[in-house]
Scaffold this motif. Structure first.
Motif, PDB file in Angstrom:
ATOM      1  N   ASP A 289      -7.552   2.245 -12.008  1.00 46.94           N
ATOM      2  CA  ASP A 289      -8.632   1.674 -11.688  1.00 46.94           C
ATOM      3  C   ASP A 289      -8.578   1.193  -9.788  1.00 46.94           C
ATOM      4  O   ASP A 289      -9.315   0.582  -9.733  1.00 46.94           O
ATOM      5  CB  ASP A 289      -8.807   0.103 -12.443  1.00 46.94           C
ATOM      6  N   GLN A 290      -7.831   2.030  -9.374  1.00 46.37           N
ATOM      7  CA  GLN A 290      -7.462   1.728  -7.953  1.00 46.37           C
ATOM      8  C   GLN A 290      -8.506   2.844  -7.232  1.00 46.37           C
ATOM      9  O   GLN A 290      -8.639   3.813  -7.808  1.00 46.37           O
ATOM     10  CB  GLN A 290      -6.327   2.023  -7.522  1.00 46.37           C
TER      11      GLN A 290
ATOM     12  N   LEU B 199      -7.939   3.491  -0.416  1.00 46.26           N
ATOM     13  CA  LEU B 199      -8.444   2.677   0.597  1.00 46.26           C
ATOM     14  C   LEU B 199      -8.921   3.470   2.193  1.00 46.26           C
ATOM     15  O   LEU B 199      -9.757   3.163   2.884  1.00 46.26           O
ATOM     16  CB  LEU B 199      -7.407   1.678   1.126  1.00 46.26           C
TER      17      LEU B 199
ATOM     18  N   ASN C  68       0.918  -1.221  -0.130  1.00 47.18           N
ATOM     19  CA  ASN C  68       0.080   0.029  -0.020  1.00 47.18           C
ATOM     20  C   ASN C  68       0.767   1.315  -0.230  1.00 47.18           C
ATOM     21  O   ASN C  68       2.026   1.146   0.532  1.00 47.18           O
ATOM     22  CB  ASN C  68      -0.901   0.137   1.124  1.00 47.18           C
TER      23      ASN C  68
ATOM     24  N   PHE D 198      -3.555   1.561  -2.852  1.00 45.15           N
ATOM     25  CA  PHE D 198      -2.583   0.339  -3.089  1.00 45.15           C
ATOM     26  C   PHE D 198      -2.319   0.385  -4.680  1.00 45.15           C
ATOM     27  O   PHE D 198      -3.026   0.885  -5.378  1.00 45.15           O
ATOM     28  CB  PHE D 198      -3.192  -0.646  -2.503  1.00 45.15           C
TER      29      PHE D 198
ATOM     30  N   HIS E 275      -1.117  -2.314  -7.915  1.00 44.70           N
ATOM     31  CA  HIS E 275      -1.077  -3.792  -8.291  1.00 44.70           C
ATOM     32  C   HIS E 275       0.346  -4.069  -8.391  1.00 44.70           C
ATOM     33  O   HIS E 275       1.101  -3.348  -8.738  1.00 44.70           O
ATOM     34  CB  HIS E 275      -1.173  -3.834 -10.023  1.00 44.70           C
TER      35      HIS E 275
END
Lengths: 714, 646
Positions: free
Chosen positions: A46-47, A50, A21, A35, A37
């Motif tokens: 596309d994240q 969090l 992360n 975080f 890939h």
């Protein structure tokens, strides 16, 4: 949505194990937590974040937020004095743990095994635990009116070590603080006219802190600070040495921040400005060992000037987005930098000796990792022998004492050396042998009559040497026309320059067969496929594979030979003797780079070129005889090596070949043969399906067979 | 069921059932074995009785996958209708517990998290991770074809594994092995290993190594290795490729020391990991199993007939003959061709357990899981008539082995719980139950091998507990028990002259036990003292049949898949320095020099793979070969791969 703001600053980044992360701090009031890939870190799009926290309006986060690796809590400081500690579950930053300190915090450092450490603006240092016990405790001011520019924390064994640099009136100071021992050292950085440090980075190894400074003069300097310093001297001045000049062919990189990647590589983020052109921002990787720019990436949208590096990934802002780039540092070797690495199929050559590390106890490590230690402080070019190998022998403890041997009688000298060679394997024994060979070669050069042929052969055969370890050896061997030694060198050295390879080839081709027949050459690469007796036309019996039977095919061959005599005659007999063939095979086996070899090959005399091509053609035909297209024997050339050399030779000599009448027929035969091969393979591919079907039918019939046989068991 | 401790002997075989294809197998609650398949049933197998113990309908259509949790208390099944169902393993069966959140799309693979809190399930185009407590999946689904959206091909997740770190590993029809962080629903690593599907996947217990099997027959090992020497950061790296199969590798397993793969080409391959081996030796050798470790052919010596057992039918053949003789290696012209006399089709979907033809050729018997059949065969000139014997005695079925007495007067039926039934055969076509032998101390295991003596006096029987009991047929009582040996018996036979029982064990040891004297013979003790030849002991296929030459009592004839051997007890045993397979050497030596080279093992490797060998008369042997190519031609074509050119 925060990333949409143009005016944001990317202040800090903490990383939590093991989910990869990133804690991103945006602006002075917001925090986002995202975080990446593992595999495709670039597509952050596309994240989703969090977590996201913000301080109250009017409050300002004043130092990068870090994560406590032990408790997985986050630590932030706002308004210089207010400490906040929270974890993932907390939503409102206003309601989390809060501690107001008595002094301004410069930075919080988090160490993997040591817990967070807080550095105050006055130079005082406390661990978080100590601080939380009494938040209002008095913090001493060490640095009076100096200003902290940069800080970093390490673990040395079990104790945290903090390093920070300060500035006052153009002077730079370095402080080293060992927390557990409560010791503080102050150093002054050597001054440089017209230039001052812009950015720092440091790493610790073997009790030595290596501080790298990026100066405004576009250079990276290296400063070594030993940790074990007990004497409380007054202000020491640290001297620096130039590590890297950030200029490449006229253009200069104005670096803003940089990171160390491995022993030989640093990455610098900055703007590249060529004279008369607009400067553009780019990320660059430099090889410090060879002082070269390894690669660069333009960043047209601009960056914040900050660069982070974690687990072989770069993090920086590019335009409005956080960009993550993976990188890989190959082992830095000259062979990799300028030419072909030797084929990995030959495992007998594995060690490279780096002269810079000789005498260092770390040599074993560098052998294993095949990496050179260029970032090490001592560039020892003078070699001192303190190894135990040479100790039992009197007066051989220094390199020059080997040279004393030069006057000794040959036999006595060789006896001594043999004794030395029989001694136990030492880590730096390799290098010792290199010294010995260099000494021997020097003696050969001064005394033309002196040439310890057998001894040199023995050393080369039994030791894993390389060309760079004894560069003059092959030159002398070429001069003496010692083809056997040259053959062994070609087989065993991984790093022969193309020029020498070519020189060997030329010598091998020009040497007369009659002379060669008297000479002992290693024939193991040819013995399995060459017909030693020229008039003996009988086909040698070999292990026949895939059901191909030589006897059955004999009739077909006979007719073929009568029909196409002109075609087969060229490829059928070896145009060179077995000795010469073995030598040429050694050349075919050596590593080379086409670009460097081609100019030399153009100089090959036409007759020799034709002879060489004829031999390559012969090898190619021999290879094609077998279904698996490999020649039998040890170190025999592979079909790829043969084809590569054939193409290379034709490229280099084509105009000459076309003009030569006797080469014409060879070329046309070669062309026909290659065409036939291509056709043959395409036909084979076509009938594969039918063959399979036939096989199936055949076996169906077989399965019904019933027979009565006579079996005798004795 | 293969027993690794007993030298990989195929110890238990549960014959199949036409409508019960097995898609998944798992061990649960200790050593209970469960299977599930496209019939939709979950089946528990009885490993002592070698049959289906009980069967429960999964109520979700065909079952594609099944997995037991780490404690073995729960079973999860993945069904055609997209449901994942949990069953509780209770004593005496399984009990439906609950359904997990259902979505459309068949569940092709399942894996439990080692902590039993979550289940990962692979389907078409996506994978899901269920919370076992709530039954929901969060995130709902993780799409696996994310990176190949342009290709509108469905991506089938063939196999899945759940690591304790939370990583989910999938293998799919695009040839990829992928590592997922299920909590975030993100792909962490992707490795394309093949252009065709990766069908199976297994993880080592330490979770540092995985094996995958592809539809091209290749298997690959992945290992979790540090990125640099001494580095803490580790990555999955494809390390070793193996090509032991020609077709789909449907199943793989990862033991602590070996990679095990099973393919559509009917081969089971055990590939030891060299780095886990202490030394190069017997255990480090590659093992390949293609054929069952038991006899599927029986021979009527007197009538010269062979009976072949297939999964659902029997074939009876008359052997051909010749009237000429010749020298070693010659093929003689046939004066009578072999003749396929009759094919007996077993009714119903059950596969055949065992079969036998009587020495005179006039009786044929076979058994399935629920039925026992006895036929009377009559030969009238060239014609043949076959009649089913009516009213066979009601026996406890299935029969695990059938054996006719040498005078064809009675039939011995190996049965469950160590019992052997003796049936008397009556002319012109009847039979009655004479006696049932039971081991004196009882046994839960079924008898799987029988041997009767030529004089009709003795019967030897071996059960799943490996105890050999010898019964007296004259007075119908238990005679003695052969001292137990800690290895599986692979073949046994009673010598027609001396009534010595010769026993072959799966560790390749040979014993000779005198039945009248109730002790091992002197020769057997001598063999144990001297030890057998190293090469003999290192063979990897078991002896499946033993027979004798009545004319030469010192000869014992044995065979396994790869060799046929005449063991001559009158000759000295070879020591380890001697050449064991010395026949070709001997043939080149002059008559006089041979004498010194002779040893007890006369081995012939000419016939391979050898399914059966028996002695018909003094100088006539019958050998049955089953060529591998013959099996392969019956398989679907493997995936095409270019072989020639570049």
């Amino acid at each position: 949505k925060y990333l949409g703001f143009l005016a944001f600053t990317f202040m800090g980044l903490g990383i939590r194990f093991p989910y990869f992360n990133i804690l991103i701090q945006i602006g002075c009031g917001y925090l986002a937590f995202a975080f990446c890939h593992e595999k495709n870190p670039k597509s952050v799009s596309d994240q989703k974040p969090l977590g996201c926290w913000s301080v109250k309006h009017g409050q300002i986060i004043t130092c990068p937020v870090v994560c406590n690796f032990e408790t997985h809590e986050y630590i932030a400081v706002h308004d210089d004095k207010v400490l906040r500690i929270w974890n993932n579950k907390d939503i409102n930053l206003d309601k989390v743990f809060k501690a107001t300190l008595s002094a301004d915090v410069y930075r919080v450092h988090s160490l993997p095994n040591g817990g967070p450490v807080v550095l105050f603006k006055g130079g005082g240092v406390r661990t978080l635990d100590v601080l939380l016990e009494a938040p209002q405790q008095e913090i001493e001011n060490i640095i009076s009116d100096e200003v902290i520019k940069w800080s970093e924390a390490f673990m040395e064994g079990q104790q945290p070590v903090l390093i920070f640099t300060t500035e006052k009136d153009g002077d730079f100071f370095v402080y080293i603080q060992k927390l557990k021992m409560n010791s503080l050292h102050r150093y002054k950085l050597e001054q440089q006219e017209l230039s001052k440090p812009l950015s720092f980075t440091a790493y610790i190894k073997n009790q030595i802190i290596t501080l790298l400074c990026l100066y405004s003069s576009d250079s990276v300097y290296k400063v070594l600070i030993p940790l074990q310093q007990n004497t409380e001297e007054e202000e020491q001045i640290l001297s620096k040495s130039l590590l890297l000049n950030l200029s490449v062919s006229g253009s200069v990189l104005k670096g803003t921040s940089f990171v160390v990647l491995d022993k030989d590589h640093v990455a610098v983020l900055g703007s590249l400005a060529a004279s008369g052109e607009e400067s553009k921002e780019c990320l660059t990787i430099w090889n410090t060992k060879f002082q070269t720019l390894q690669t660069s990436k333009e960043l047209p949208l601009g960056t914040s000037g900050q660069l982070w590096c974690y687990e072989e990934k770069f993090f920086f802002t590019h335009g409005k987005v956080l960009t993550v780039i993976m990188y890989k540092c190959e082992t830095s070797s000259l062979a990799a930098a300028v030419g072909k690495l030797k084929d990995s199929q030959t495992p007998d050559v594995s060690s490279y000796v780096n002269w810079n590390t000789l005498g260092d106890e770390e040599l074993v490590v560098s052998f294993q990792s095949q990496q050179s230690v260029a970032l090490k402080s001592e560039s020892k070019m003078t070699v001192s022998y303190n190894s135990t190998v040479l100790k039992p022998m009197p007066c051989t403890s220094e390199l020059h004492s080997i040279c004393c041997f030069q006057d000794a009688s040959t036999t006595a000298f060789e006896d001594e050396l043999r004794q030395l060679m029989s001694k136990a394997q030492m880590p730096d024994f390799q290098a010792t042998i290199g010294c010995v060979i260099t000494a021997l070669i020097n003696r050969c050069k001064t005394n033309p009559k002196y040439y310890p042929r057998n001894f040199l052969l023995q050393i080369v055969q039994t030791r894993d040497l390389s060309y760079s370890l004894c560069p003059d050896l092959m030159a002398v061997a070429l001069e003496k026309k010692d083809v056997h030694l040259l053959q062994i060198c070609l087989q065993r050295f991984p790093d022969i320059p193309e020029e020498i390879t070519y020189a060997c080839l030329k010598v091998f081709l020009s040497i007369s067969e009659a002379y060669l027949q008297r000479i002992d050459v290693n024939l193991e690469s040819v013995i399995c496929y060459i017909d030693i007796e020229f008039n003996n036309k009988e086909v040698k019996t070999e292990i026949v594979e895939n059901g191909f039977s030589a006897e059955l095919e004999q009739d077909i061959w006979d007719t073929k030979i009568t029909k196409e005599t002109h075609l087969t005659c060229d490829g059928e007999f070896c145009p060179v003797g077995p000795q010469k063939a073995a030598l040429l095979n050694a050349v075919l086996h050596s590593a080379y780079s086409e670009t460097f070899l081609l100019p030399h090959l153009k100089n090959l005399p036409a007759q020799q070129a034709v002879l060489f091509l004829r031999y390559l053609y012969y090898l190619y035909v021999k290879c094609s005889e077998k279904i698996n297209t490999t020649l039998p024997g040890i170190r025999s050339p592979t079909i790829n090596q043969i084809m590569d050399w054939m193409c290379l030779l034709l490229d280099a000599q084509f105009t000459v070949m076309v003009m030569l009448p006797d080469a014409k027929e060879l070329l046309s035969n070669l062309h026909k043969f290659v065409r036939a091969q291509v056709r043959f393979y395409s036909e084979l591919n076509k009938i594969e399906g039918s063959l399979r079907e036939l096989q199936r039918l055949n076996h169906q019939k077989d399965s019904q067979t019933y027979s009565i046989e006579v079996l005798e068991l004795i | 069921v293969y027993n690794f401790a007993a030298n990989y002997f195929q110890e238990k075989v549960i014959p199949g059932h036409e409508t019960r294809s097995v898609e998944a197998l798992c061990w649960a609650a200790g050593d209970r074995l469960f299977g599930a398949g496209l019939s939709g049933d979950i089946t528990e197998y009885d490993l002592a009785l070698l049959c289906v113990a009980r069967s429960v309908d999964g109520c979700g259509g065909p079952i594609w996958s099944m997995a037991a949790n780490s404690s073995g208390t729960q079973l999860a099944i993945g069904c055609e209708d997209g449901s994942v169902k949990l069953f509780q393993v209770v004593p005496g069966g399984i009990q439906f517990e609950r359904n997990l959140d259902r979505r459309k799309g068949r569940i092709l693979c399942l894996s439990w998290h080692p902590s039993d809190t979550h289940i990962a399930a692979g389907s078409i185009d996506f994978l899901r991770v269920f919370d076992v407590c709530s039954g929901n999946s969060q995130p709902e689904r993780i799409m696996v074809n994310y990176h190949v959206l342009k290709v509108r091909r469905e991506c089938i997740v063939w196999s899945i594994a759940f690591l304790s770190s939370g990583t989910v590993i999938t293998s799919d029809s695009f040839g990829r092995v992928q590592f997922w962080d299920w909590q975030r629903g993100t792909l962490m690593e992707s490795h394309t290993v093949s252009t065709s599907a990766v069908l199976s996947l297994a993880v080592s217990e330490k979770e540092d190594s995985i094996i995958v099997g592809t539809s091209t027959g290749a298997t690959y090992q992945f290992q979790l290795l540090p990125v640099k020497m001494g580095s803490l950061e580790k990555r999955w790296v494809r390390t070793k490729p193996f090509q032991h199969h020609t077709h789909d590798v449907r199943a793989v397993a990862h033991s602590s020391t070996a990679l095990i793969s099973g393919g559509l080409d009917a081969q089971l391959v055990i590939r030891p990991l060299m780095e886990k081996m202490q030394k190069k030796g017997y255990d480090a050798a590659l093992r390949k199993f293609t054929f069952p470790h038991r006899r599927l052919v029986s021979c009527a010596r007197k009538a010269r007939l062979l009976l072949f057992q297939f999964s659902q039918h029997l074939e009876l053949w008359r052997l051909g003959s010749t009237d000429e003789t010749g020298k070693d290696g010659e093929v003689l012209p046939l004066c009578r061709m072999p003749e396929h006399l009759v094919q007996l089709k077993s009714k119903g979907p059950e596969h055949i357990y065992c079969s036998c033809v009587s020495p005179c050729g006039s009786w044929v018997a076979y058994s399935t899981a629920s039925r026992f059949h006895l036929y009377r065969v009559q030969y009238e000139g060239d014609g043949i008539s076959i009649k089913k014997v009516p009213k066979v005695p009601k026996l406890l079925l299935p029969a695990y082995q059938l054996q006719f007495s040498s005078d064809s007067g009675s039939l011995f039926v190996a049965s469950a719980r160590g019992s052997v039934h003796v049936l008397q055969l009556l002319e012109p076509g009847g039979c009655k139950h004479l006696h049932t032998f039971r081991p004196p101390s009882g046994s839960p295991e079924a008898v799987y091998l029988l041997a009767s003596s030529a004089d009709g006096h003795w019967l030897a029987a071996v059960g799943g507990d490996w105890a050999i009991h010898i019964y007296d047929l004259k007075c119908f009582k238990h005679h003695c028990t052969v001292p137990t040996y800690s290895c599986a018996v692979t073949a046994l036979a009673i010598h027609p002259v001396t009534n010595n029982l010769v026993i072959a064990y799966s560790d390749q040891q040979l014993f000779e036990f005198s039945i009248p004297e109730k002790q091992y013979t002197a020769w057997s003790r001598m063999v144990q003292n001297c030890g057998l030849h190293r090469v003999w002991l290192e063979r990897d296929s078991p002896i499946t049949h033993i027979t004798f030459n009545p004319k030469n009592p010192s000869h014992i004839l044995l065979h396994d898949i790869y060799m046929f051997c005449v063991l001559d007890k009158s000759l000295p045993l070879p020591d380890n320095s001697a050449l064991l397979m010395n026949q070709s050497t001997l043939k080149q030596l002059p008559e006089t020099a041979r004498q010194r080279q002779l040893h007890a093992f006369k081995i012939c490797k000419k016939f391979q793979p050898l399914l059966f060998a028996d002695l018909l008369d003094e100088n006539c042997l019958v050998m049955v070969e089953r060529p591998i190519m013959d099996i392969k031609t019956q398989l679907p074509l493997p995936i095409q791969q270019k072989k020639f050119g570049t």
